[in-house]
Design a protein around this motif. Structure first.
Motif, PDB file in Angstrom:
ATOM      1  N   VAL A   1       3.080  -1.822   0.301  1.00 46.02           N
ATOM      2  CA  VAL A   1       1.645  -1.834   0.959  1.00 46.02           C
ATOM      3  C   VAL A   1       1.234  -2.798   1.981  1.00 46.02           C
ATOM      4  O   VAL A   1       1.130  -2.304   3.142  1.00 46.02           O
ATOM      5  N   ALA A   2       2.054  -3.970   1.574  1.00 49.06           N
ATOM      6  CA  ALA A   2       1.519  -4.861   3.117  1.00 49.06           C
ATOM      7  C   ALA A   2       3.235  -4.253   3.814  1.00 49.06           C
ATOM      8  O   ALA A   2       3.015  -4.394   4.975  1.00 49.06           O
ATOM      9  N   PHE A   3       4.264  -4.135   2.954  1.00 48.21           N
ATOM     10  CA  PHE A   3       5.303  -3.504   4.214  1.00 48.21           C
ATOM     11  C   PHE A   3       4.865  -2.220   5.395  1.00 48.21           C
ATOM     12  O   PHE A   3       5.248  -2.410   6.669  1.00 48.21           O
ATOM     13  N   GLU A   4       4.396  -1.332   3.921  1.00 46.07           N
ATOM     14  CA  GLU A   4       3.627  -0.087   5.058  1.00 46.07           C
ATOM     15  C   GLU A   4       3.119  -0.434   6.223  1.00 46.07           C
ATOM     16  O   GLU A   4       2.294   0.297   6.951  1.00 46.07           O
TER      17      GLU A   4
ATOM     18  N   ALA B   1       3.699  -6.113   7.744  1.00 48.25           N
ATOM     19  CA  ALA B   1       3.697  -7.254   7.056  1.00 48.25           C
ATOM     20  C   ALA B   1       5.864  -6.928   6.600  1.00 48.25           C
ATOM     21  O   ALA B   1       5.842  -6.491   5.897  1.00 48.25           O
ATOM     22  N   THR B   2       6.415  -7.697   6.963  1.00 46.64           N
ATOM     23  CA  THR B   2       8.122  -7.488   6.982  1.00 46.64           C
ATOM     24  C   THR B   2       8.812  -9.368   6.002  1.00 46.64           C
ATOM     25  O   THR B   2       9.599  -8.512   5.527  1.00 46.64           O
ATOM     26  N   ARG B   3       8.127  -9.716   6.490  1.00 44.48           N
ATOM     27  CA  ARG B   3       8.584 -11.151   5.328  1.00 44.48           C
ATOM     28  C   ARG B   3       7.479 -10.920   4.376  1.00 44.48           C
ATOM     29  O   ARG B   3       5.942 -11.541   3.964  1.00 44.48           O
ATOM     30  N   LEU B   4       7.833 -10.914   3.019  1.00 42.19           N
ATOM     31  CA  LEU B   4       6.976 -10.898   1.526  1.00 42.19           C
ATOM     32  C   LEU B   4       7.874 -11.289   0.751  1.00 42.19           C
ATOM     33  O   LEU B   4       9.399 -11.975   0.460  1.00 42.19           O
ATOM     34  N   LEU B   5       6.971 -12.581   0.200  1.00 40.64           N
ATOM     35  CA  LEU B   5       7.228 -13.491  -0.656  1.00 40.64           C
ATOM     36  C   LEU B   5       6.935 -12.953  -1.688  1.00 40.64           C
ATOM     37  O   LEU B   5       5.252 -12.909  -1.869  1.00 40.64           O
ATOM     38  N   MET B   6       7.514 -12.731  -2.811  1.00 42.81           N
ATOM     39  CA  MET B   6       6.833 -11.923  -4.140  1.00 42.81           C
ATOM     40  C   MET B   6       7.057 -13.429  -5.217  1.00 42.81           C
ATOM     41  O   MET B   6       8.148 -13.164  -6.269  1.00 42.81           O
ATOM     42  N   ALA B   7       6.153 -13.885  -5.702  1.00 42.75           N
ATOM     43  CA  ALA B   7       5.651 -14.586  -6.180  1.00 42.75           C
ATOM     44  C   ALA B   7       5.374 -14.632  -8.009  1.00 42.75           C
ATOM     45  O   ALA B   7       4.425 -15.199  -9.055  1.00 42.75           O
TER      46      ALA B   7
ATOM     47  N   LEU C   1     -18.265  -4.683  11.875  1.00 48.26           N
ATOM     48  CA  LEU C   1     -17.922  -4.379  13.075  1.00 48.26           C
ATOM     49  C   LEU C   1     -16.477  -3.766  13.054  1.00 48.26           C
ATOM     50  O   LEU C   1     -16.114  -3.161  13.679  1.00 48.26           O
ATOM     51  N   GLU C   2     -16.039  -3.858  11.506  1.00 47.36           N
ATOM     52  CA  GLU C   2     -15.151  -2.323  10.690  1.00 47.36           C
ATOM     53  C   GLU C   2     -15.236  -2.616   9.842  1.00 47.36           C
ATOM     54  O   GLU C   2     -15.674  -3.074   8.978  1.00 47.36           O
ATOM     55  N   ALA C   3     -14.642  -1.858   9.372  1.00 45.24           N
ATOM     56  CA  ALA C   3     -14.230  -0.788   7.723  1.00 45.24           C
ATOM     57  C   ALA C   3     -13.083  -1.320   7.934  1.00 45.24           C
ATOM     58  O   ALA C   3     -11.946  -0.385   8.146  1.00 45.24           O
ATOM     59  N   MET C   4     -12.680  -2.604   6.406  1.00 45.12           N
ATOM     60  CA  MET C   4     -11.626  -2.806   5.889  1.00 45.12           C
ATOM     61  C   MET C   4     -10.922  -2.113   4.827  1.00 45.12           C
ATOM     62  O   MET C   4     -11.427  -3.205   3.856  1.00 45.12           O
ATOM     63  N   PRO C   5     -10.185  -1.127   4.938  1.00 51.38           N
ATOM     64  CA  PRO C   5      -9.687  -0.899   3.342  1.00 51.38           C
ATOM     65  C   PRO C   5      -8.557  -1.570   2.617  1.00 51.38           C
ATOM     66  O   PRO C   5      -8.074  -2.329   3.235  1.00 51.38           O
ATOM     67  N   THR C   6      -8.907  -1.661   1.277  1.00 53.58           N
ATOM     68  CA  THR C   6      -8.543  -2.451   0.331  1.00 53.58           C
ATOM     69  C   THR C   6      -7.496  -1.085  -0.462  1.00 53.58           C
ATOM     70  O   THR C   6      -7.559  -0.905  -0.196  1.00 53.58           O
ATOM     71  N   PHE C   7      -5.889  -2.118  -1.042  1.00 52.01           N
ATOM     72  CA  PHE C   7      -5.127  -0.897  -1.396  1.00 52.01           C
ATOM     73  C   PHE C   7      -4.970  -1.360  -3.402  1.00 52.01           C
ATOM     74  O   PHE C   7      -3.442  -2.566  -2.938  1.00 52.01           O
ATOM     75  N   PHE C   8      -5.944  -1.639  -4.486  1.00 51.88           N
ATOM     76  CA  PHE C   8      -5.720  -1.939  -5.584  1.00 51.88           C
ATOM     77  C   PHE C   8      -5.080  -1.088  -5.991  1.00 51.88           C
ATOM     78  O   PHE C   8      -5.156   0.684  -5.819  1.00 51.88           O
TER      79      PHE C   8
END
Length: 399
Positions: free
Chosen positions: A87-90, A93-99, A392-399
């Motif tokens: 989701v983040a990459f799409e 976000a290109t640097r992804l730290l999966m903790a 001001l903005e409707a911000m979609p979430t991706f759970f």
């Protein structure tokens, strides 16, 4: 698109609409002034301590917030799962730290696809078995995966528990051509008790010592390793250990708080007070930015108000929702000082109110929560508003 997760068919939200007059409630709301303050505050904190910031995106899973954090200077985004990383990459976000550990071939396939498309991805490992599984999968795929060794604590969660396990794992990574060691990772959030502060400081020193030891052993092959930890409660203690000039010269220290972006109205509010007590020189504050707005739907008996909001709308863990203000169109917001949440059901919240409380059917009540993660995941979108409650903005979430 409607404001509520379970009713996407109800109406179309238009920027500039009034939250009180035009939006189907309940709705999850983020106040822009507090949001902007929090993003700038934590980025400045990381910069001042010579660290990079990789906010934990699992808190919000809201790409519009990821973009705000990256635009403000964040080094990358931390995630917890392969799907979250996708989701983040799409969304840029290109640097992804999966903790977290990457396990299961379907999850590995998702990550391999991201790496093939240019993602700078790393995950954590704490076992030789996991390293071997990663090497088999990614070797067959013809790509390499970067990993951080997770250093755990006895009685904690994941992570190697001692130096011998750390060394054995580093040797296993060195023997795995499709796995590249890029640093050390830790999580201090489960360290508690009366001596928590000193124990966390000791753990942070262990992280630094571990990365130095692996560097001395040549485990990183000349690459500048990452050393990373820090949730939203103890970030200052981790930053203390990372804030060493010689460490910054040879490593990339990375802090990973997530909840700071909207803060909260109890748990992290109290935690920040402790941070400020330890560091009175810190200027400014994080500010609660997230609230859920809902209507009073019933006043069935003296001392009781029922609000059309429940467990499906707001977190009840670790604290019950906190009544903040009463709102009426055309009137200033009114603080609810003698009002407490008595019980929360699926779609109803029962408030204990003073017998003479000025609450009417149709009034709107705003609620705060502790630990914002478990409020965000109840919504398909959150609404960013200004101080006048204009959308001001409707911000979609991706759970």
């Amino acid at each position: 698109m409607a404001s509520h997760a379970r009713h996407p068919e109800k109406g179309t939200l238009v920027t500039g609409q009034s939250l009180l007059d035009d939006v189907s409630l309940p709705a999850a709301v983020i106040f822009e002034p507090a949001l902007a303050n929090n993003i700038a505050w934590m980025q400045r904190f990381a910069d001042d301590h010579g660290a990079q910031l990789a906010p934990h995106g699992k808190t919000t899973m809201t790409p519009a917030l990821f973009r705000r954090q990256l635009d403000a200077g964040a080094w990358g985004i931390t995630l917890a799962t392969a799907v979250q990383c996708a989701v983040a990459f799409e969304h840029g976000a290109t640097r992804l730290l999966m903790a977290n550990q990457l396990v299961g071939t379907p999850n590995m396939a998702i990550v391999a696809g991201l790496i093939e498309r240019g993602a700078d991805y790393c995950c954590v490992v704490d076992s030789v078995a996991n390293v071997e599984a990663l090497n088999r999968f990614f070797g067959a795929r013809g790509v390499a995966v970067q990993v951080l060794i997770e250093l755990g604590v006895p009685g904690g969660r994941c992570g190697v528990r001692d130096e011998s396990a750390l060394a054995a794992l580093a040797d296993a990574v060195a023997a795995a051509p499709a796995v590249a060691l890029c640093g050390i990772e830790g999580y201090e959030g489960l360290i508690g008790g009366e001596q928590a502060v000193e124990r966390i400081r000791g753990y942070a020193r262990q992280l630094v010592a571990a990365v130095r030891g692996l560097m001395d052993a040549g485990a990183f092959g000349g690459r500048k390793p990452v050393v990373t930890a820090a949730g939203s409660q103890w970030f200052d203690l981790i930053a203390e250990a990372f804030d060493q000039a010689d460490l910054r010269e040879c490593c990339t220290p990375v802090l990973r708080p997530g909840c700071y972006v909207v803060h909260d109205h109890r748990s992290y509010l109290d935690a920040l007070a402790e941070v400020k007590a330890r560091h009175p020189e810190l200027e400014g504050n994080l500010q609660p930015a997230l609230a859920v707005f809902a209507h009073v739907q019933s006043l069935p008996e003296p001392g009781l108000a029922v609000v059309a909001m429940g467990k499906r709308d707001i977190s009840c863990d670790p604290d019950l929702p906190i009544p903040l203000q009463r709102h009426r169109p055309g009137e200033p917001a009114h603080p609810l000082r003698h009002c407490t949440t008595r019980k929360v059901m699926d779609q109803h919240t029962m408030l204990a109110i003073a017998a003479d409380a000025d609450l009417r059917i149709g009034d709107v009540v705003s609620f705060g929560a502790s630990h914002p993660c478990l409020t965000f995941d109840k919504w398909r979108q959150v609404l960013r508003v200004d101080d006048e409650l204009r959308v001001l903005e409707a911000m979609p979430t991706f759970f």
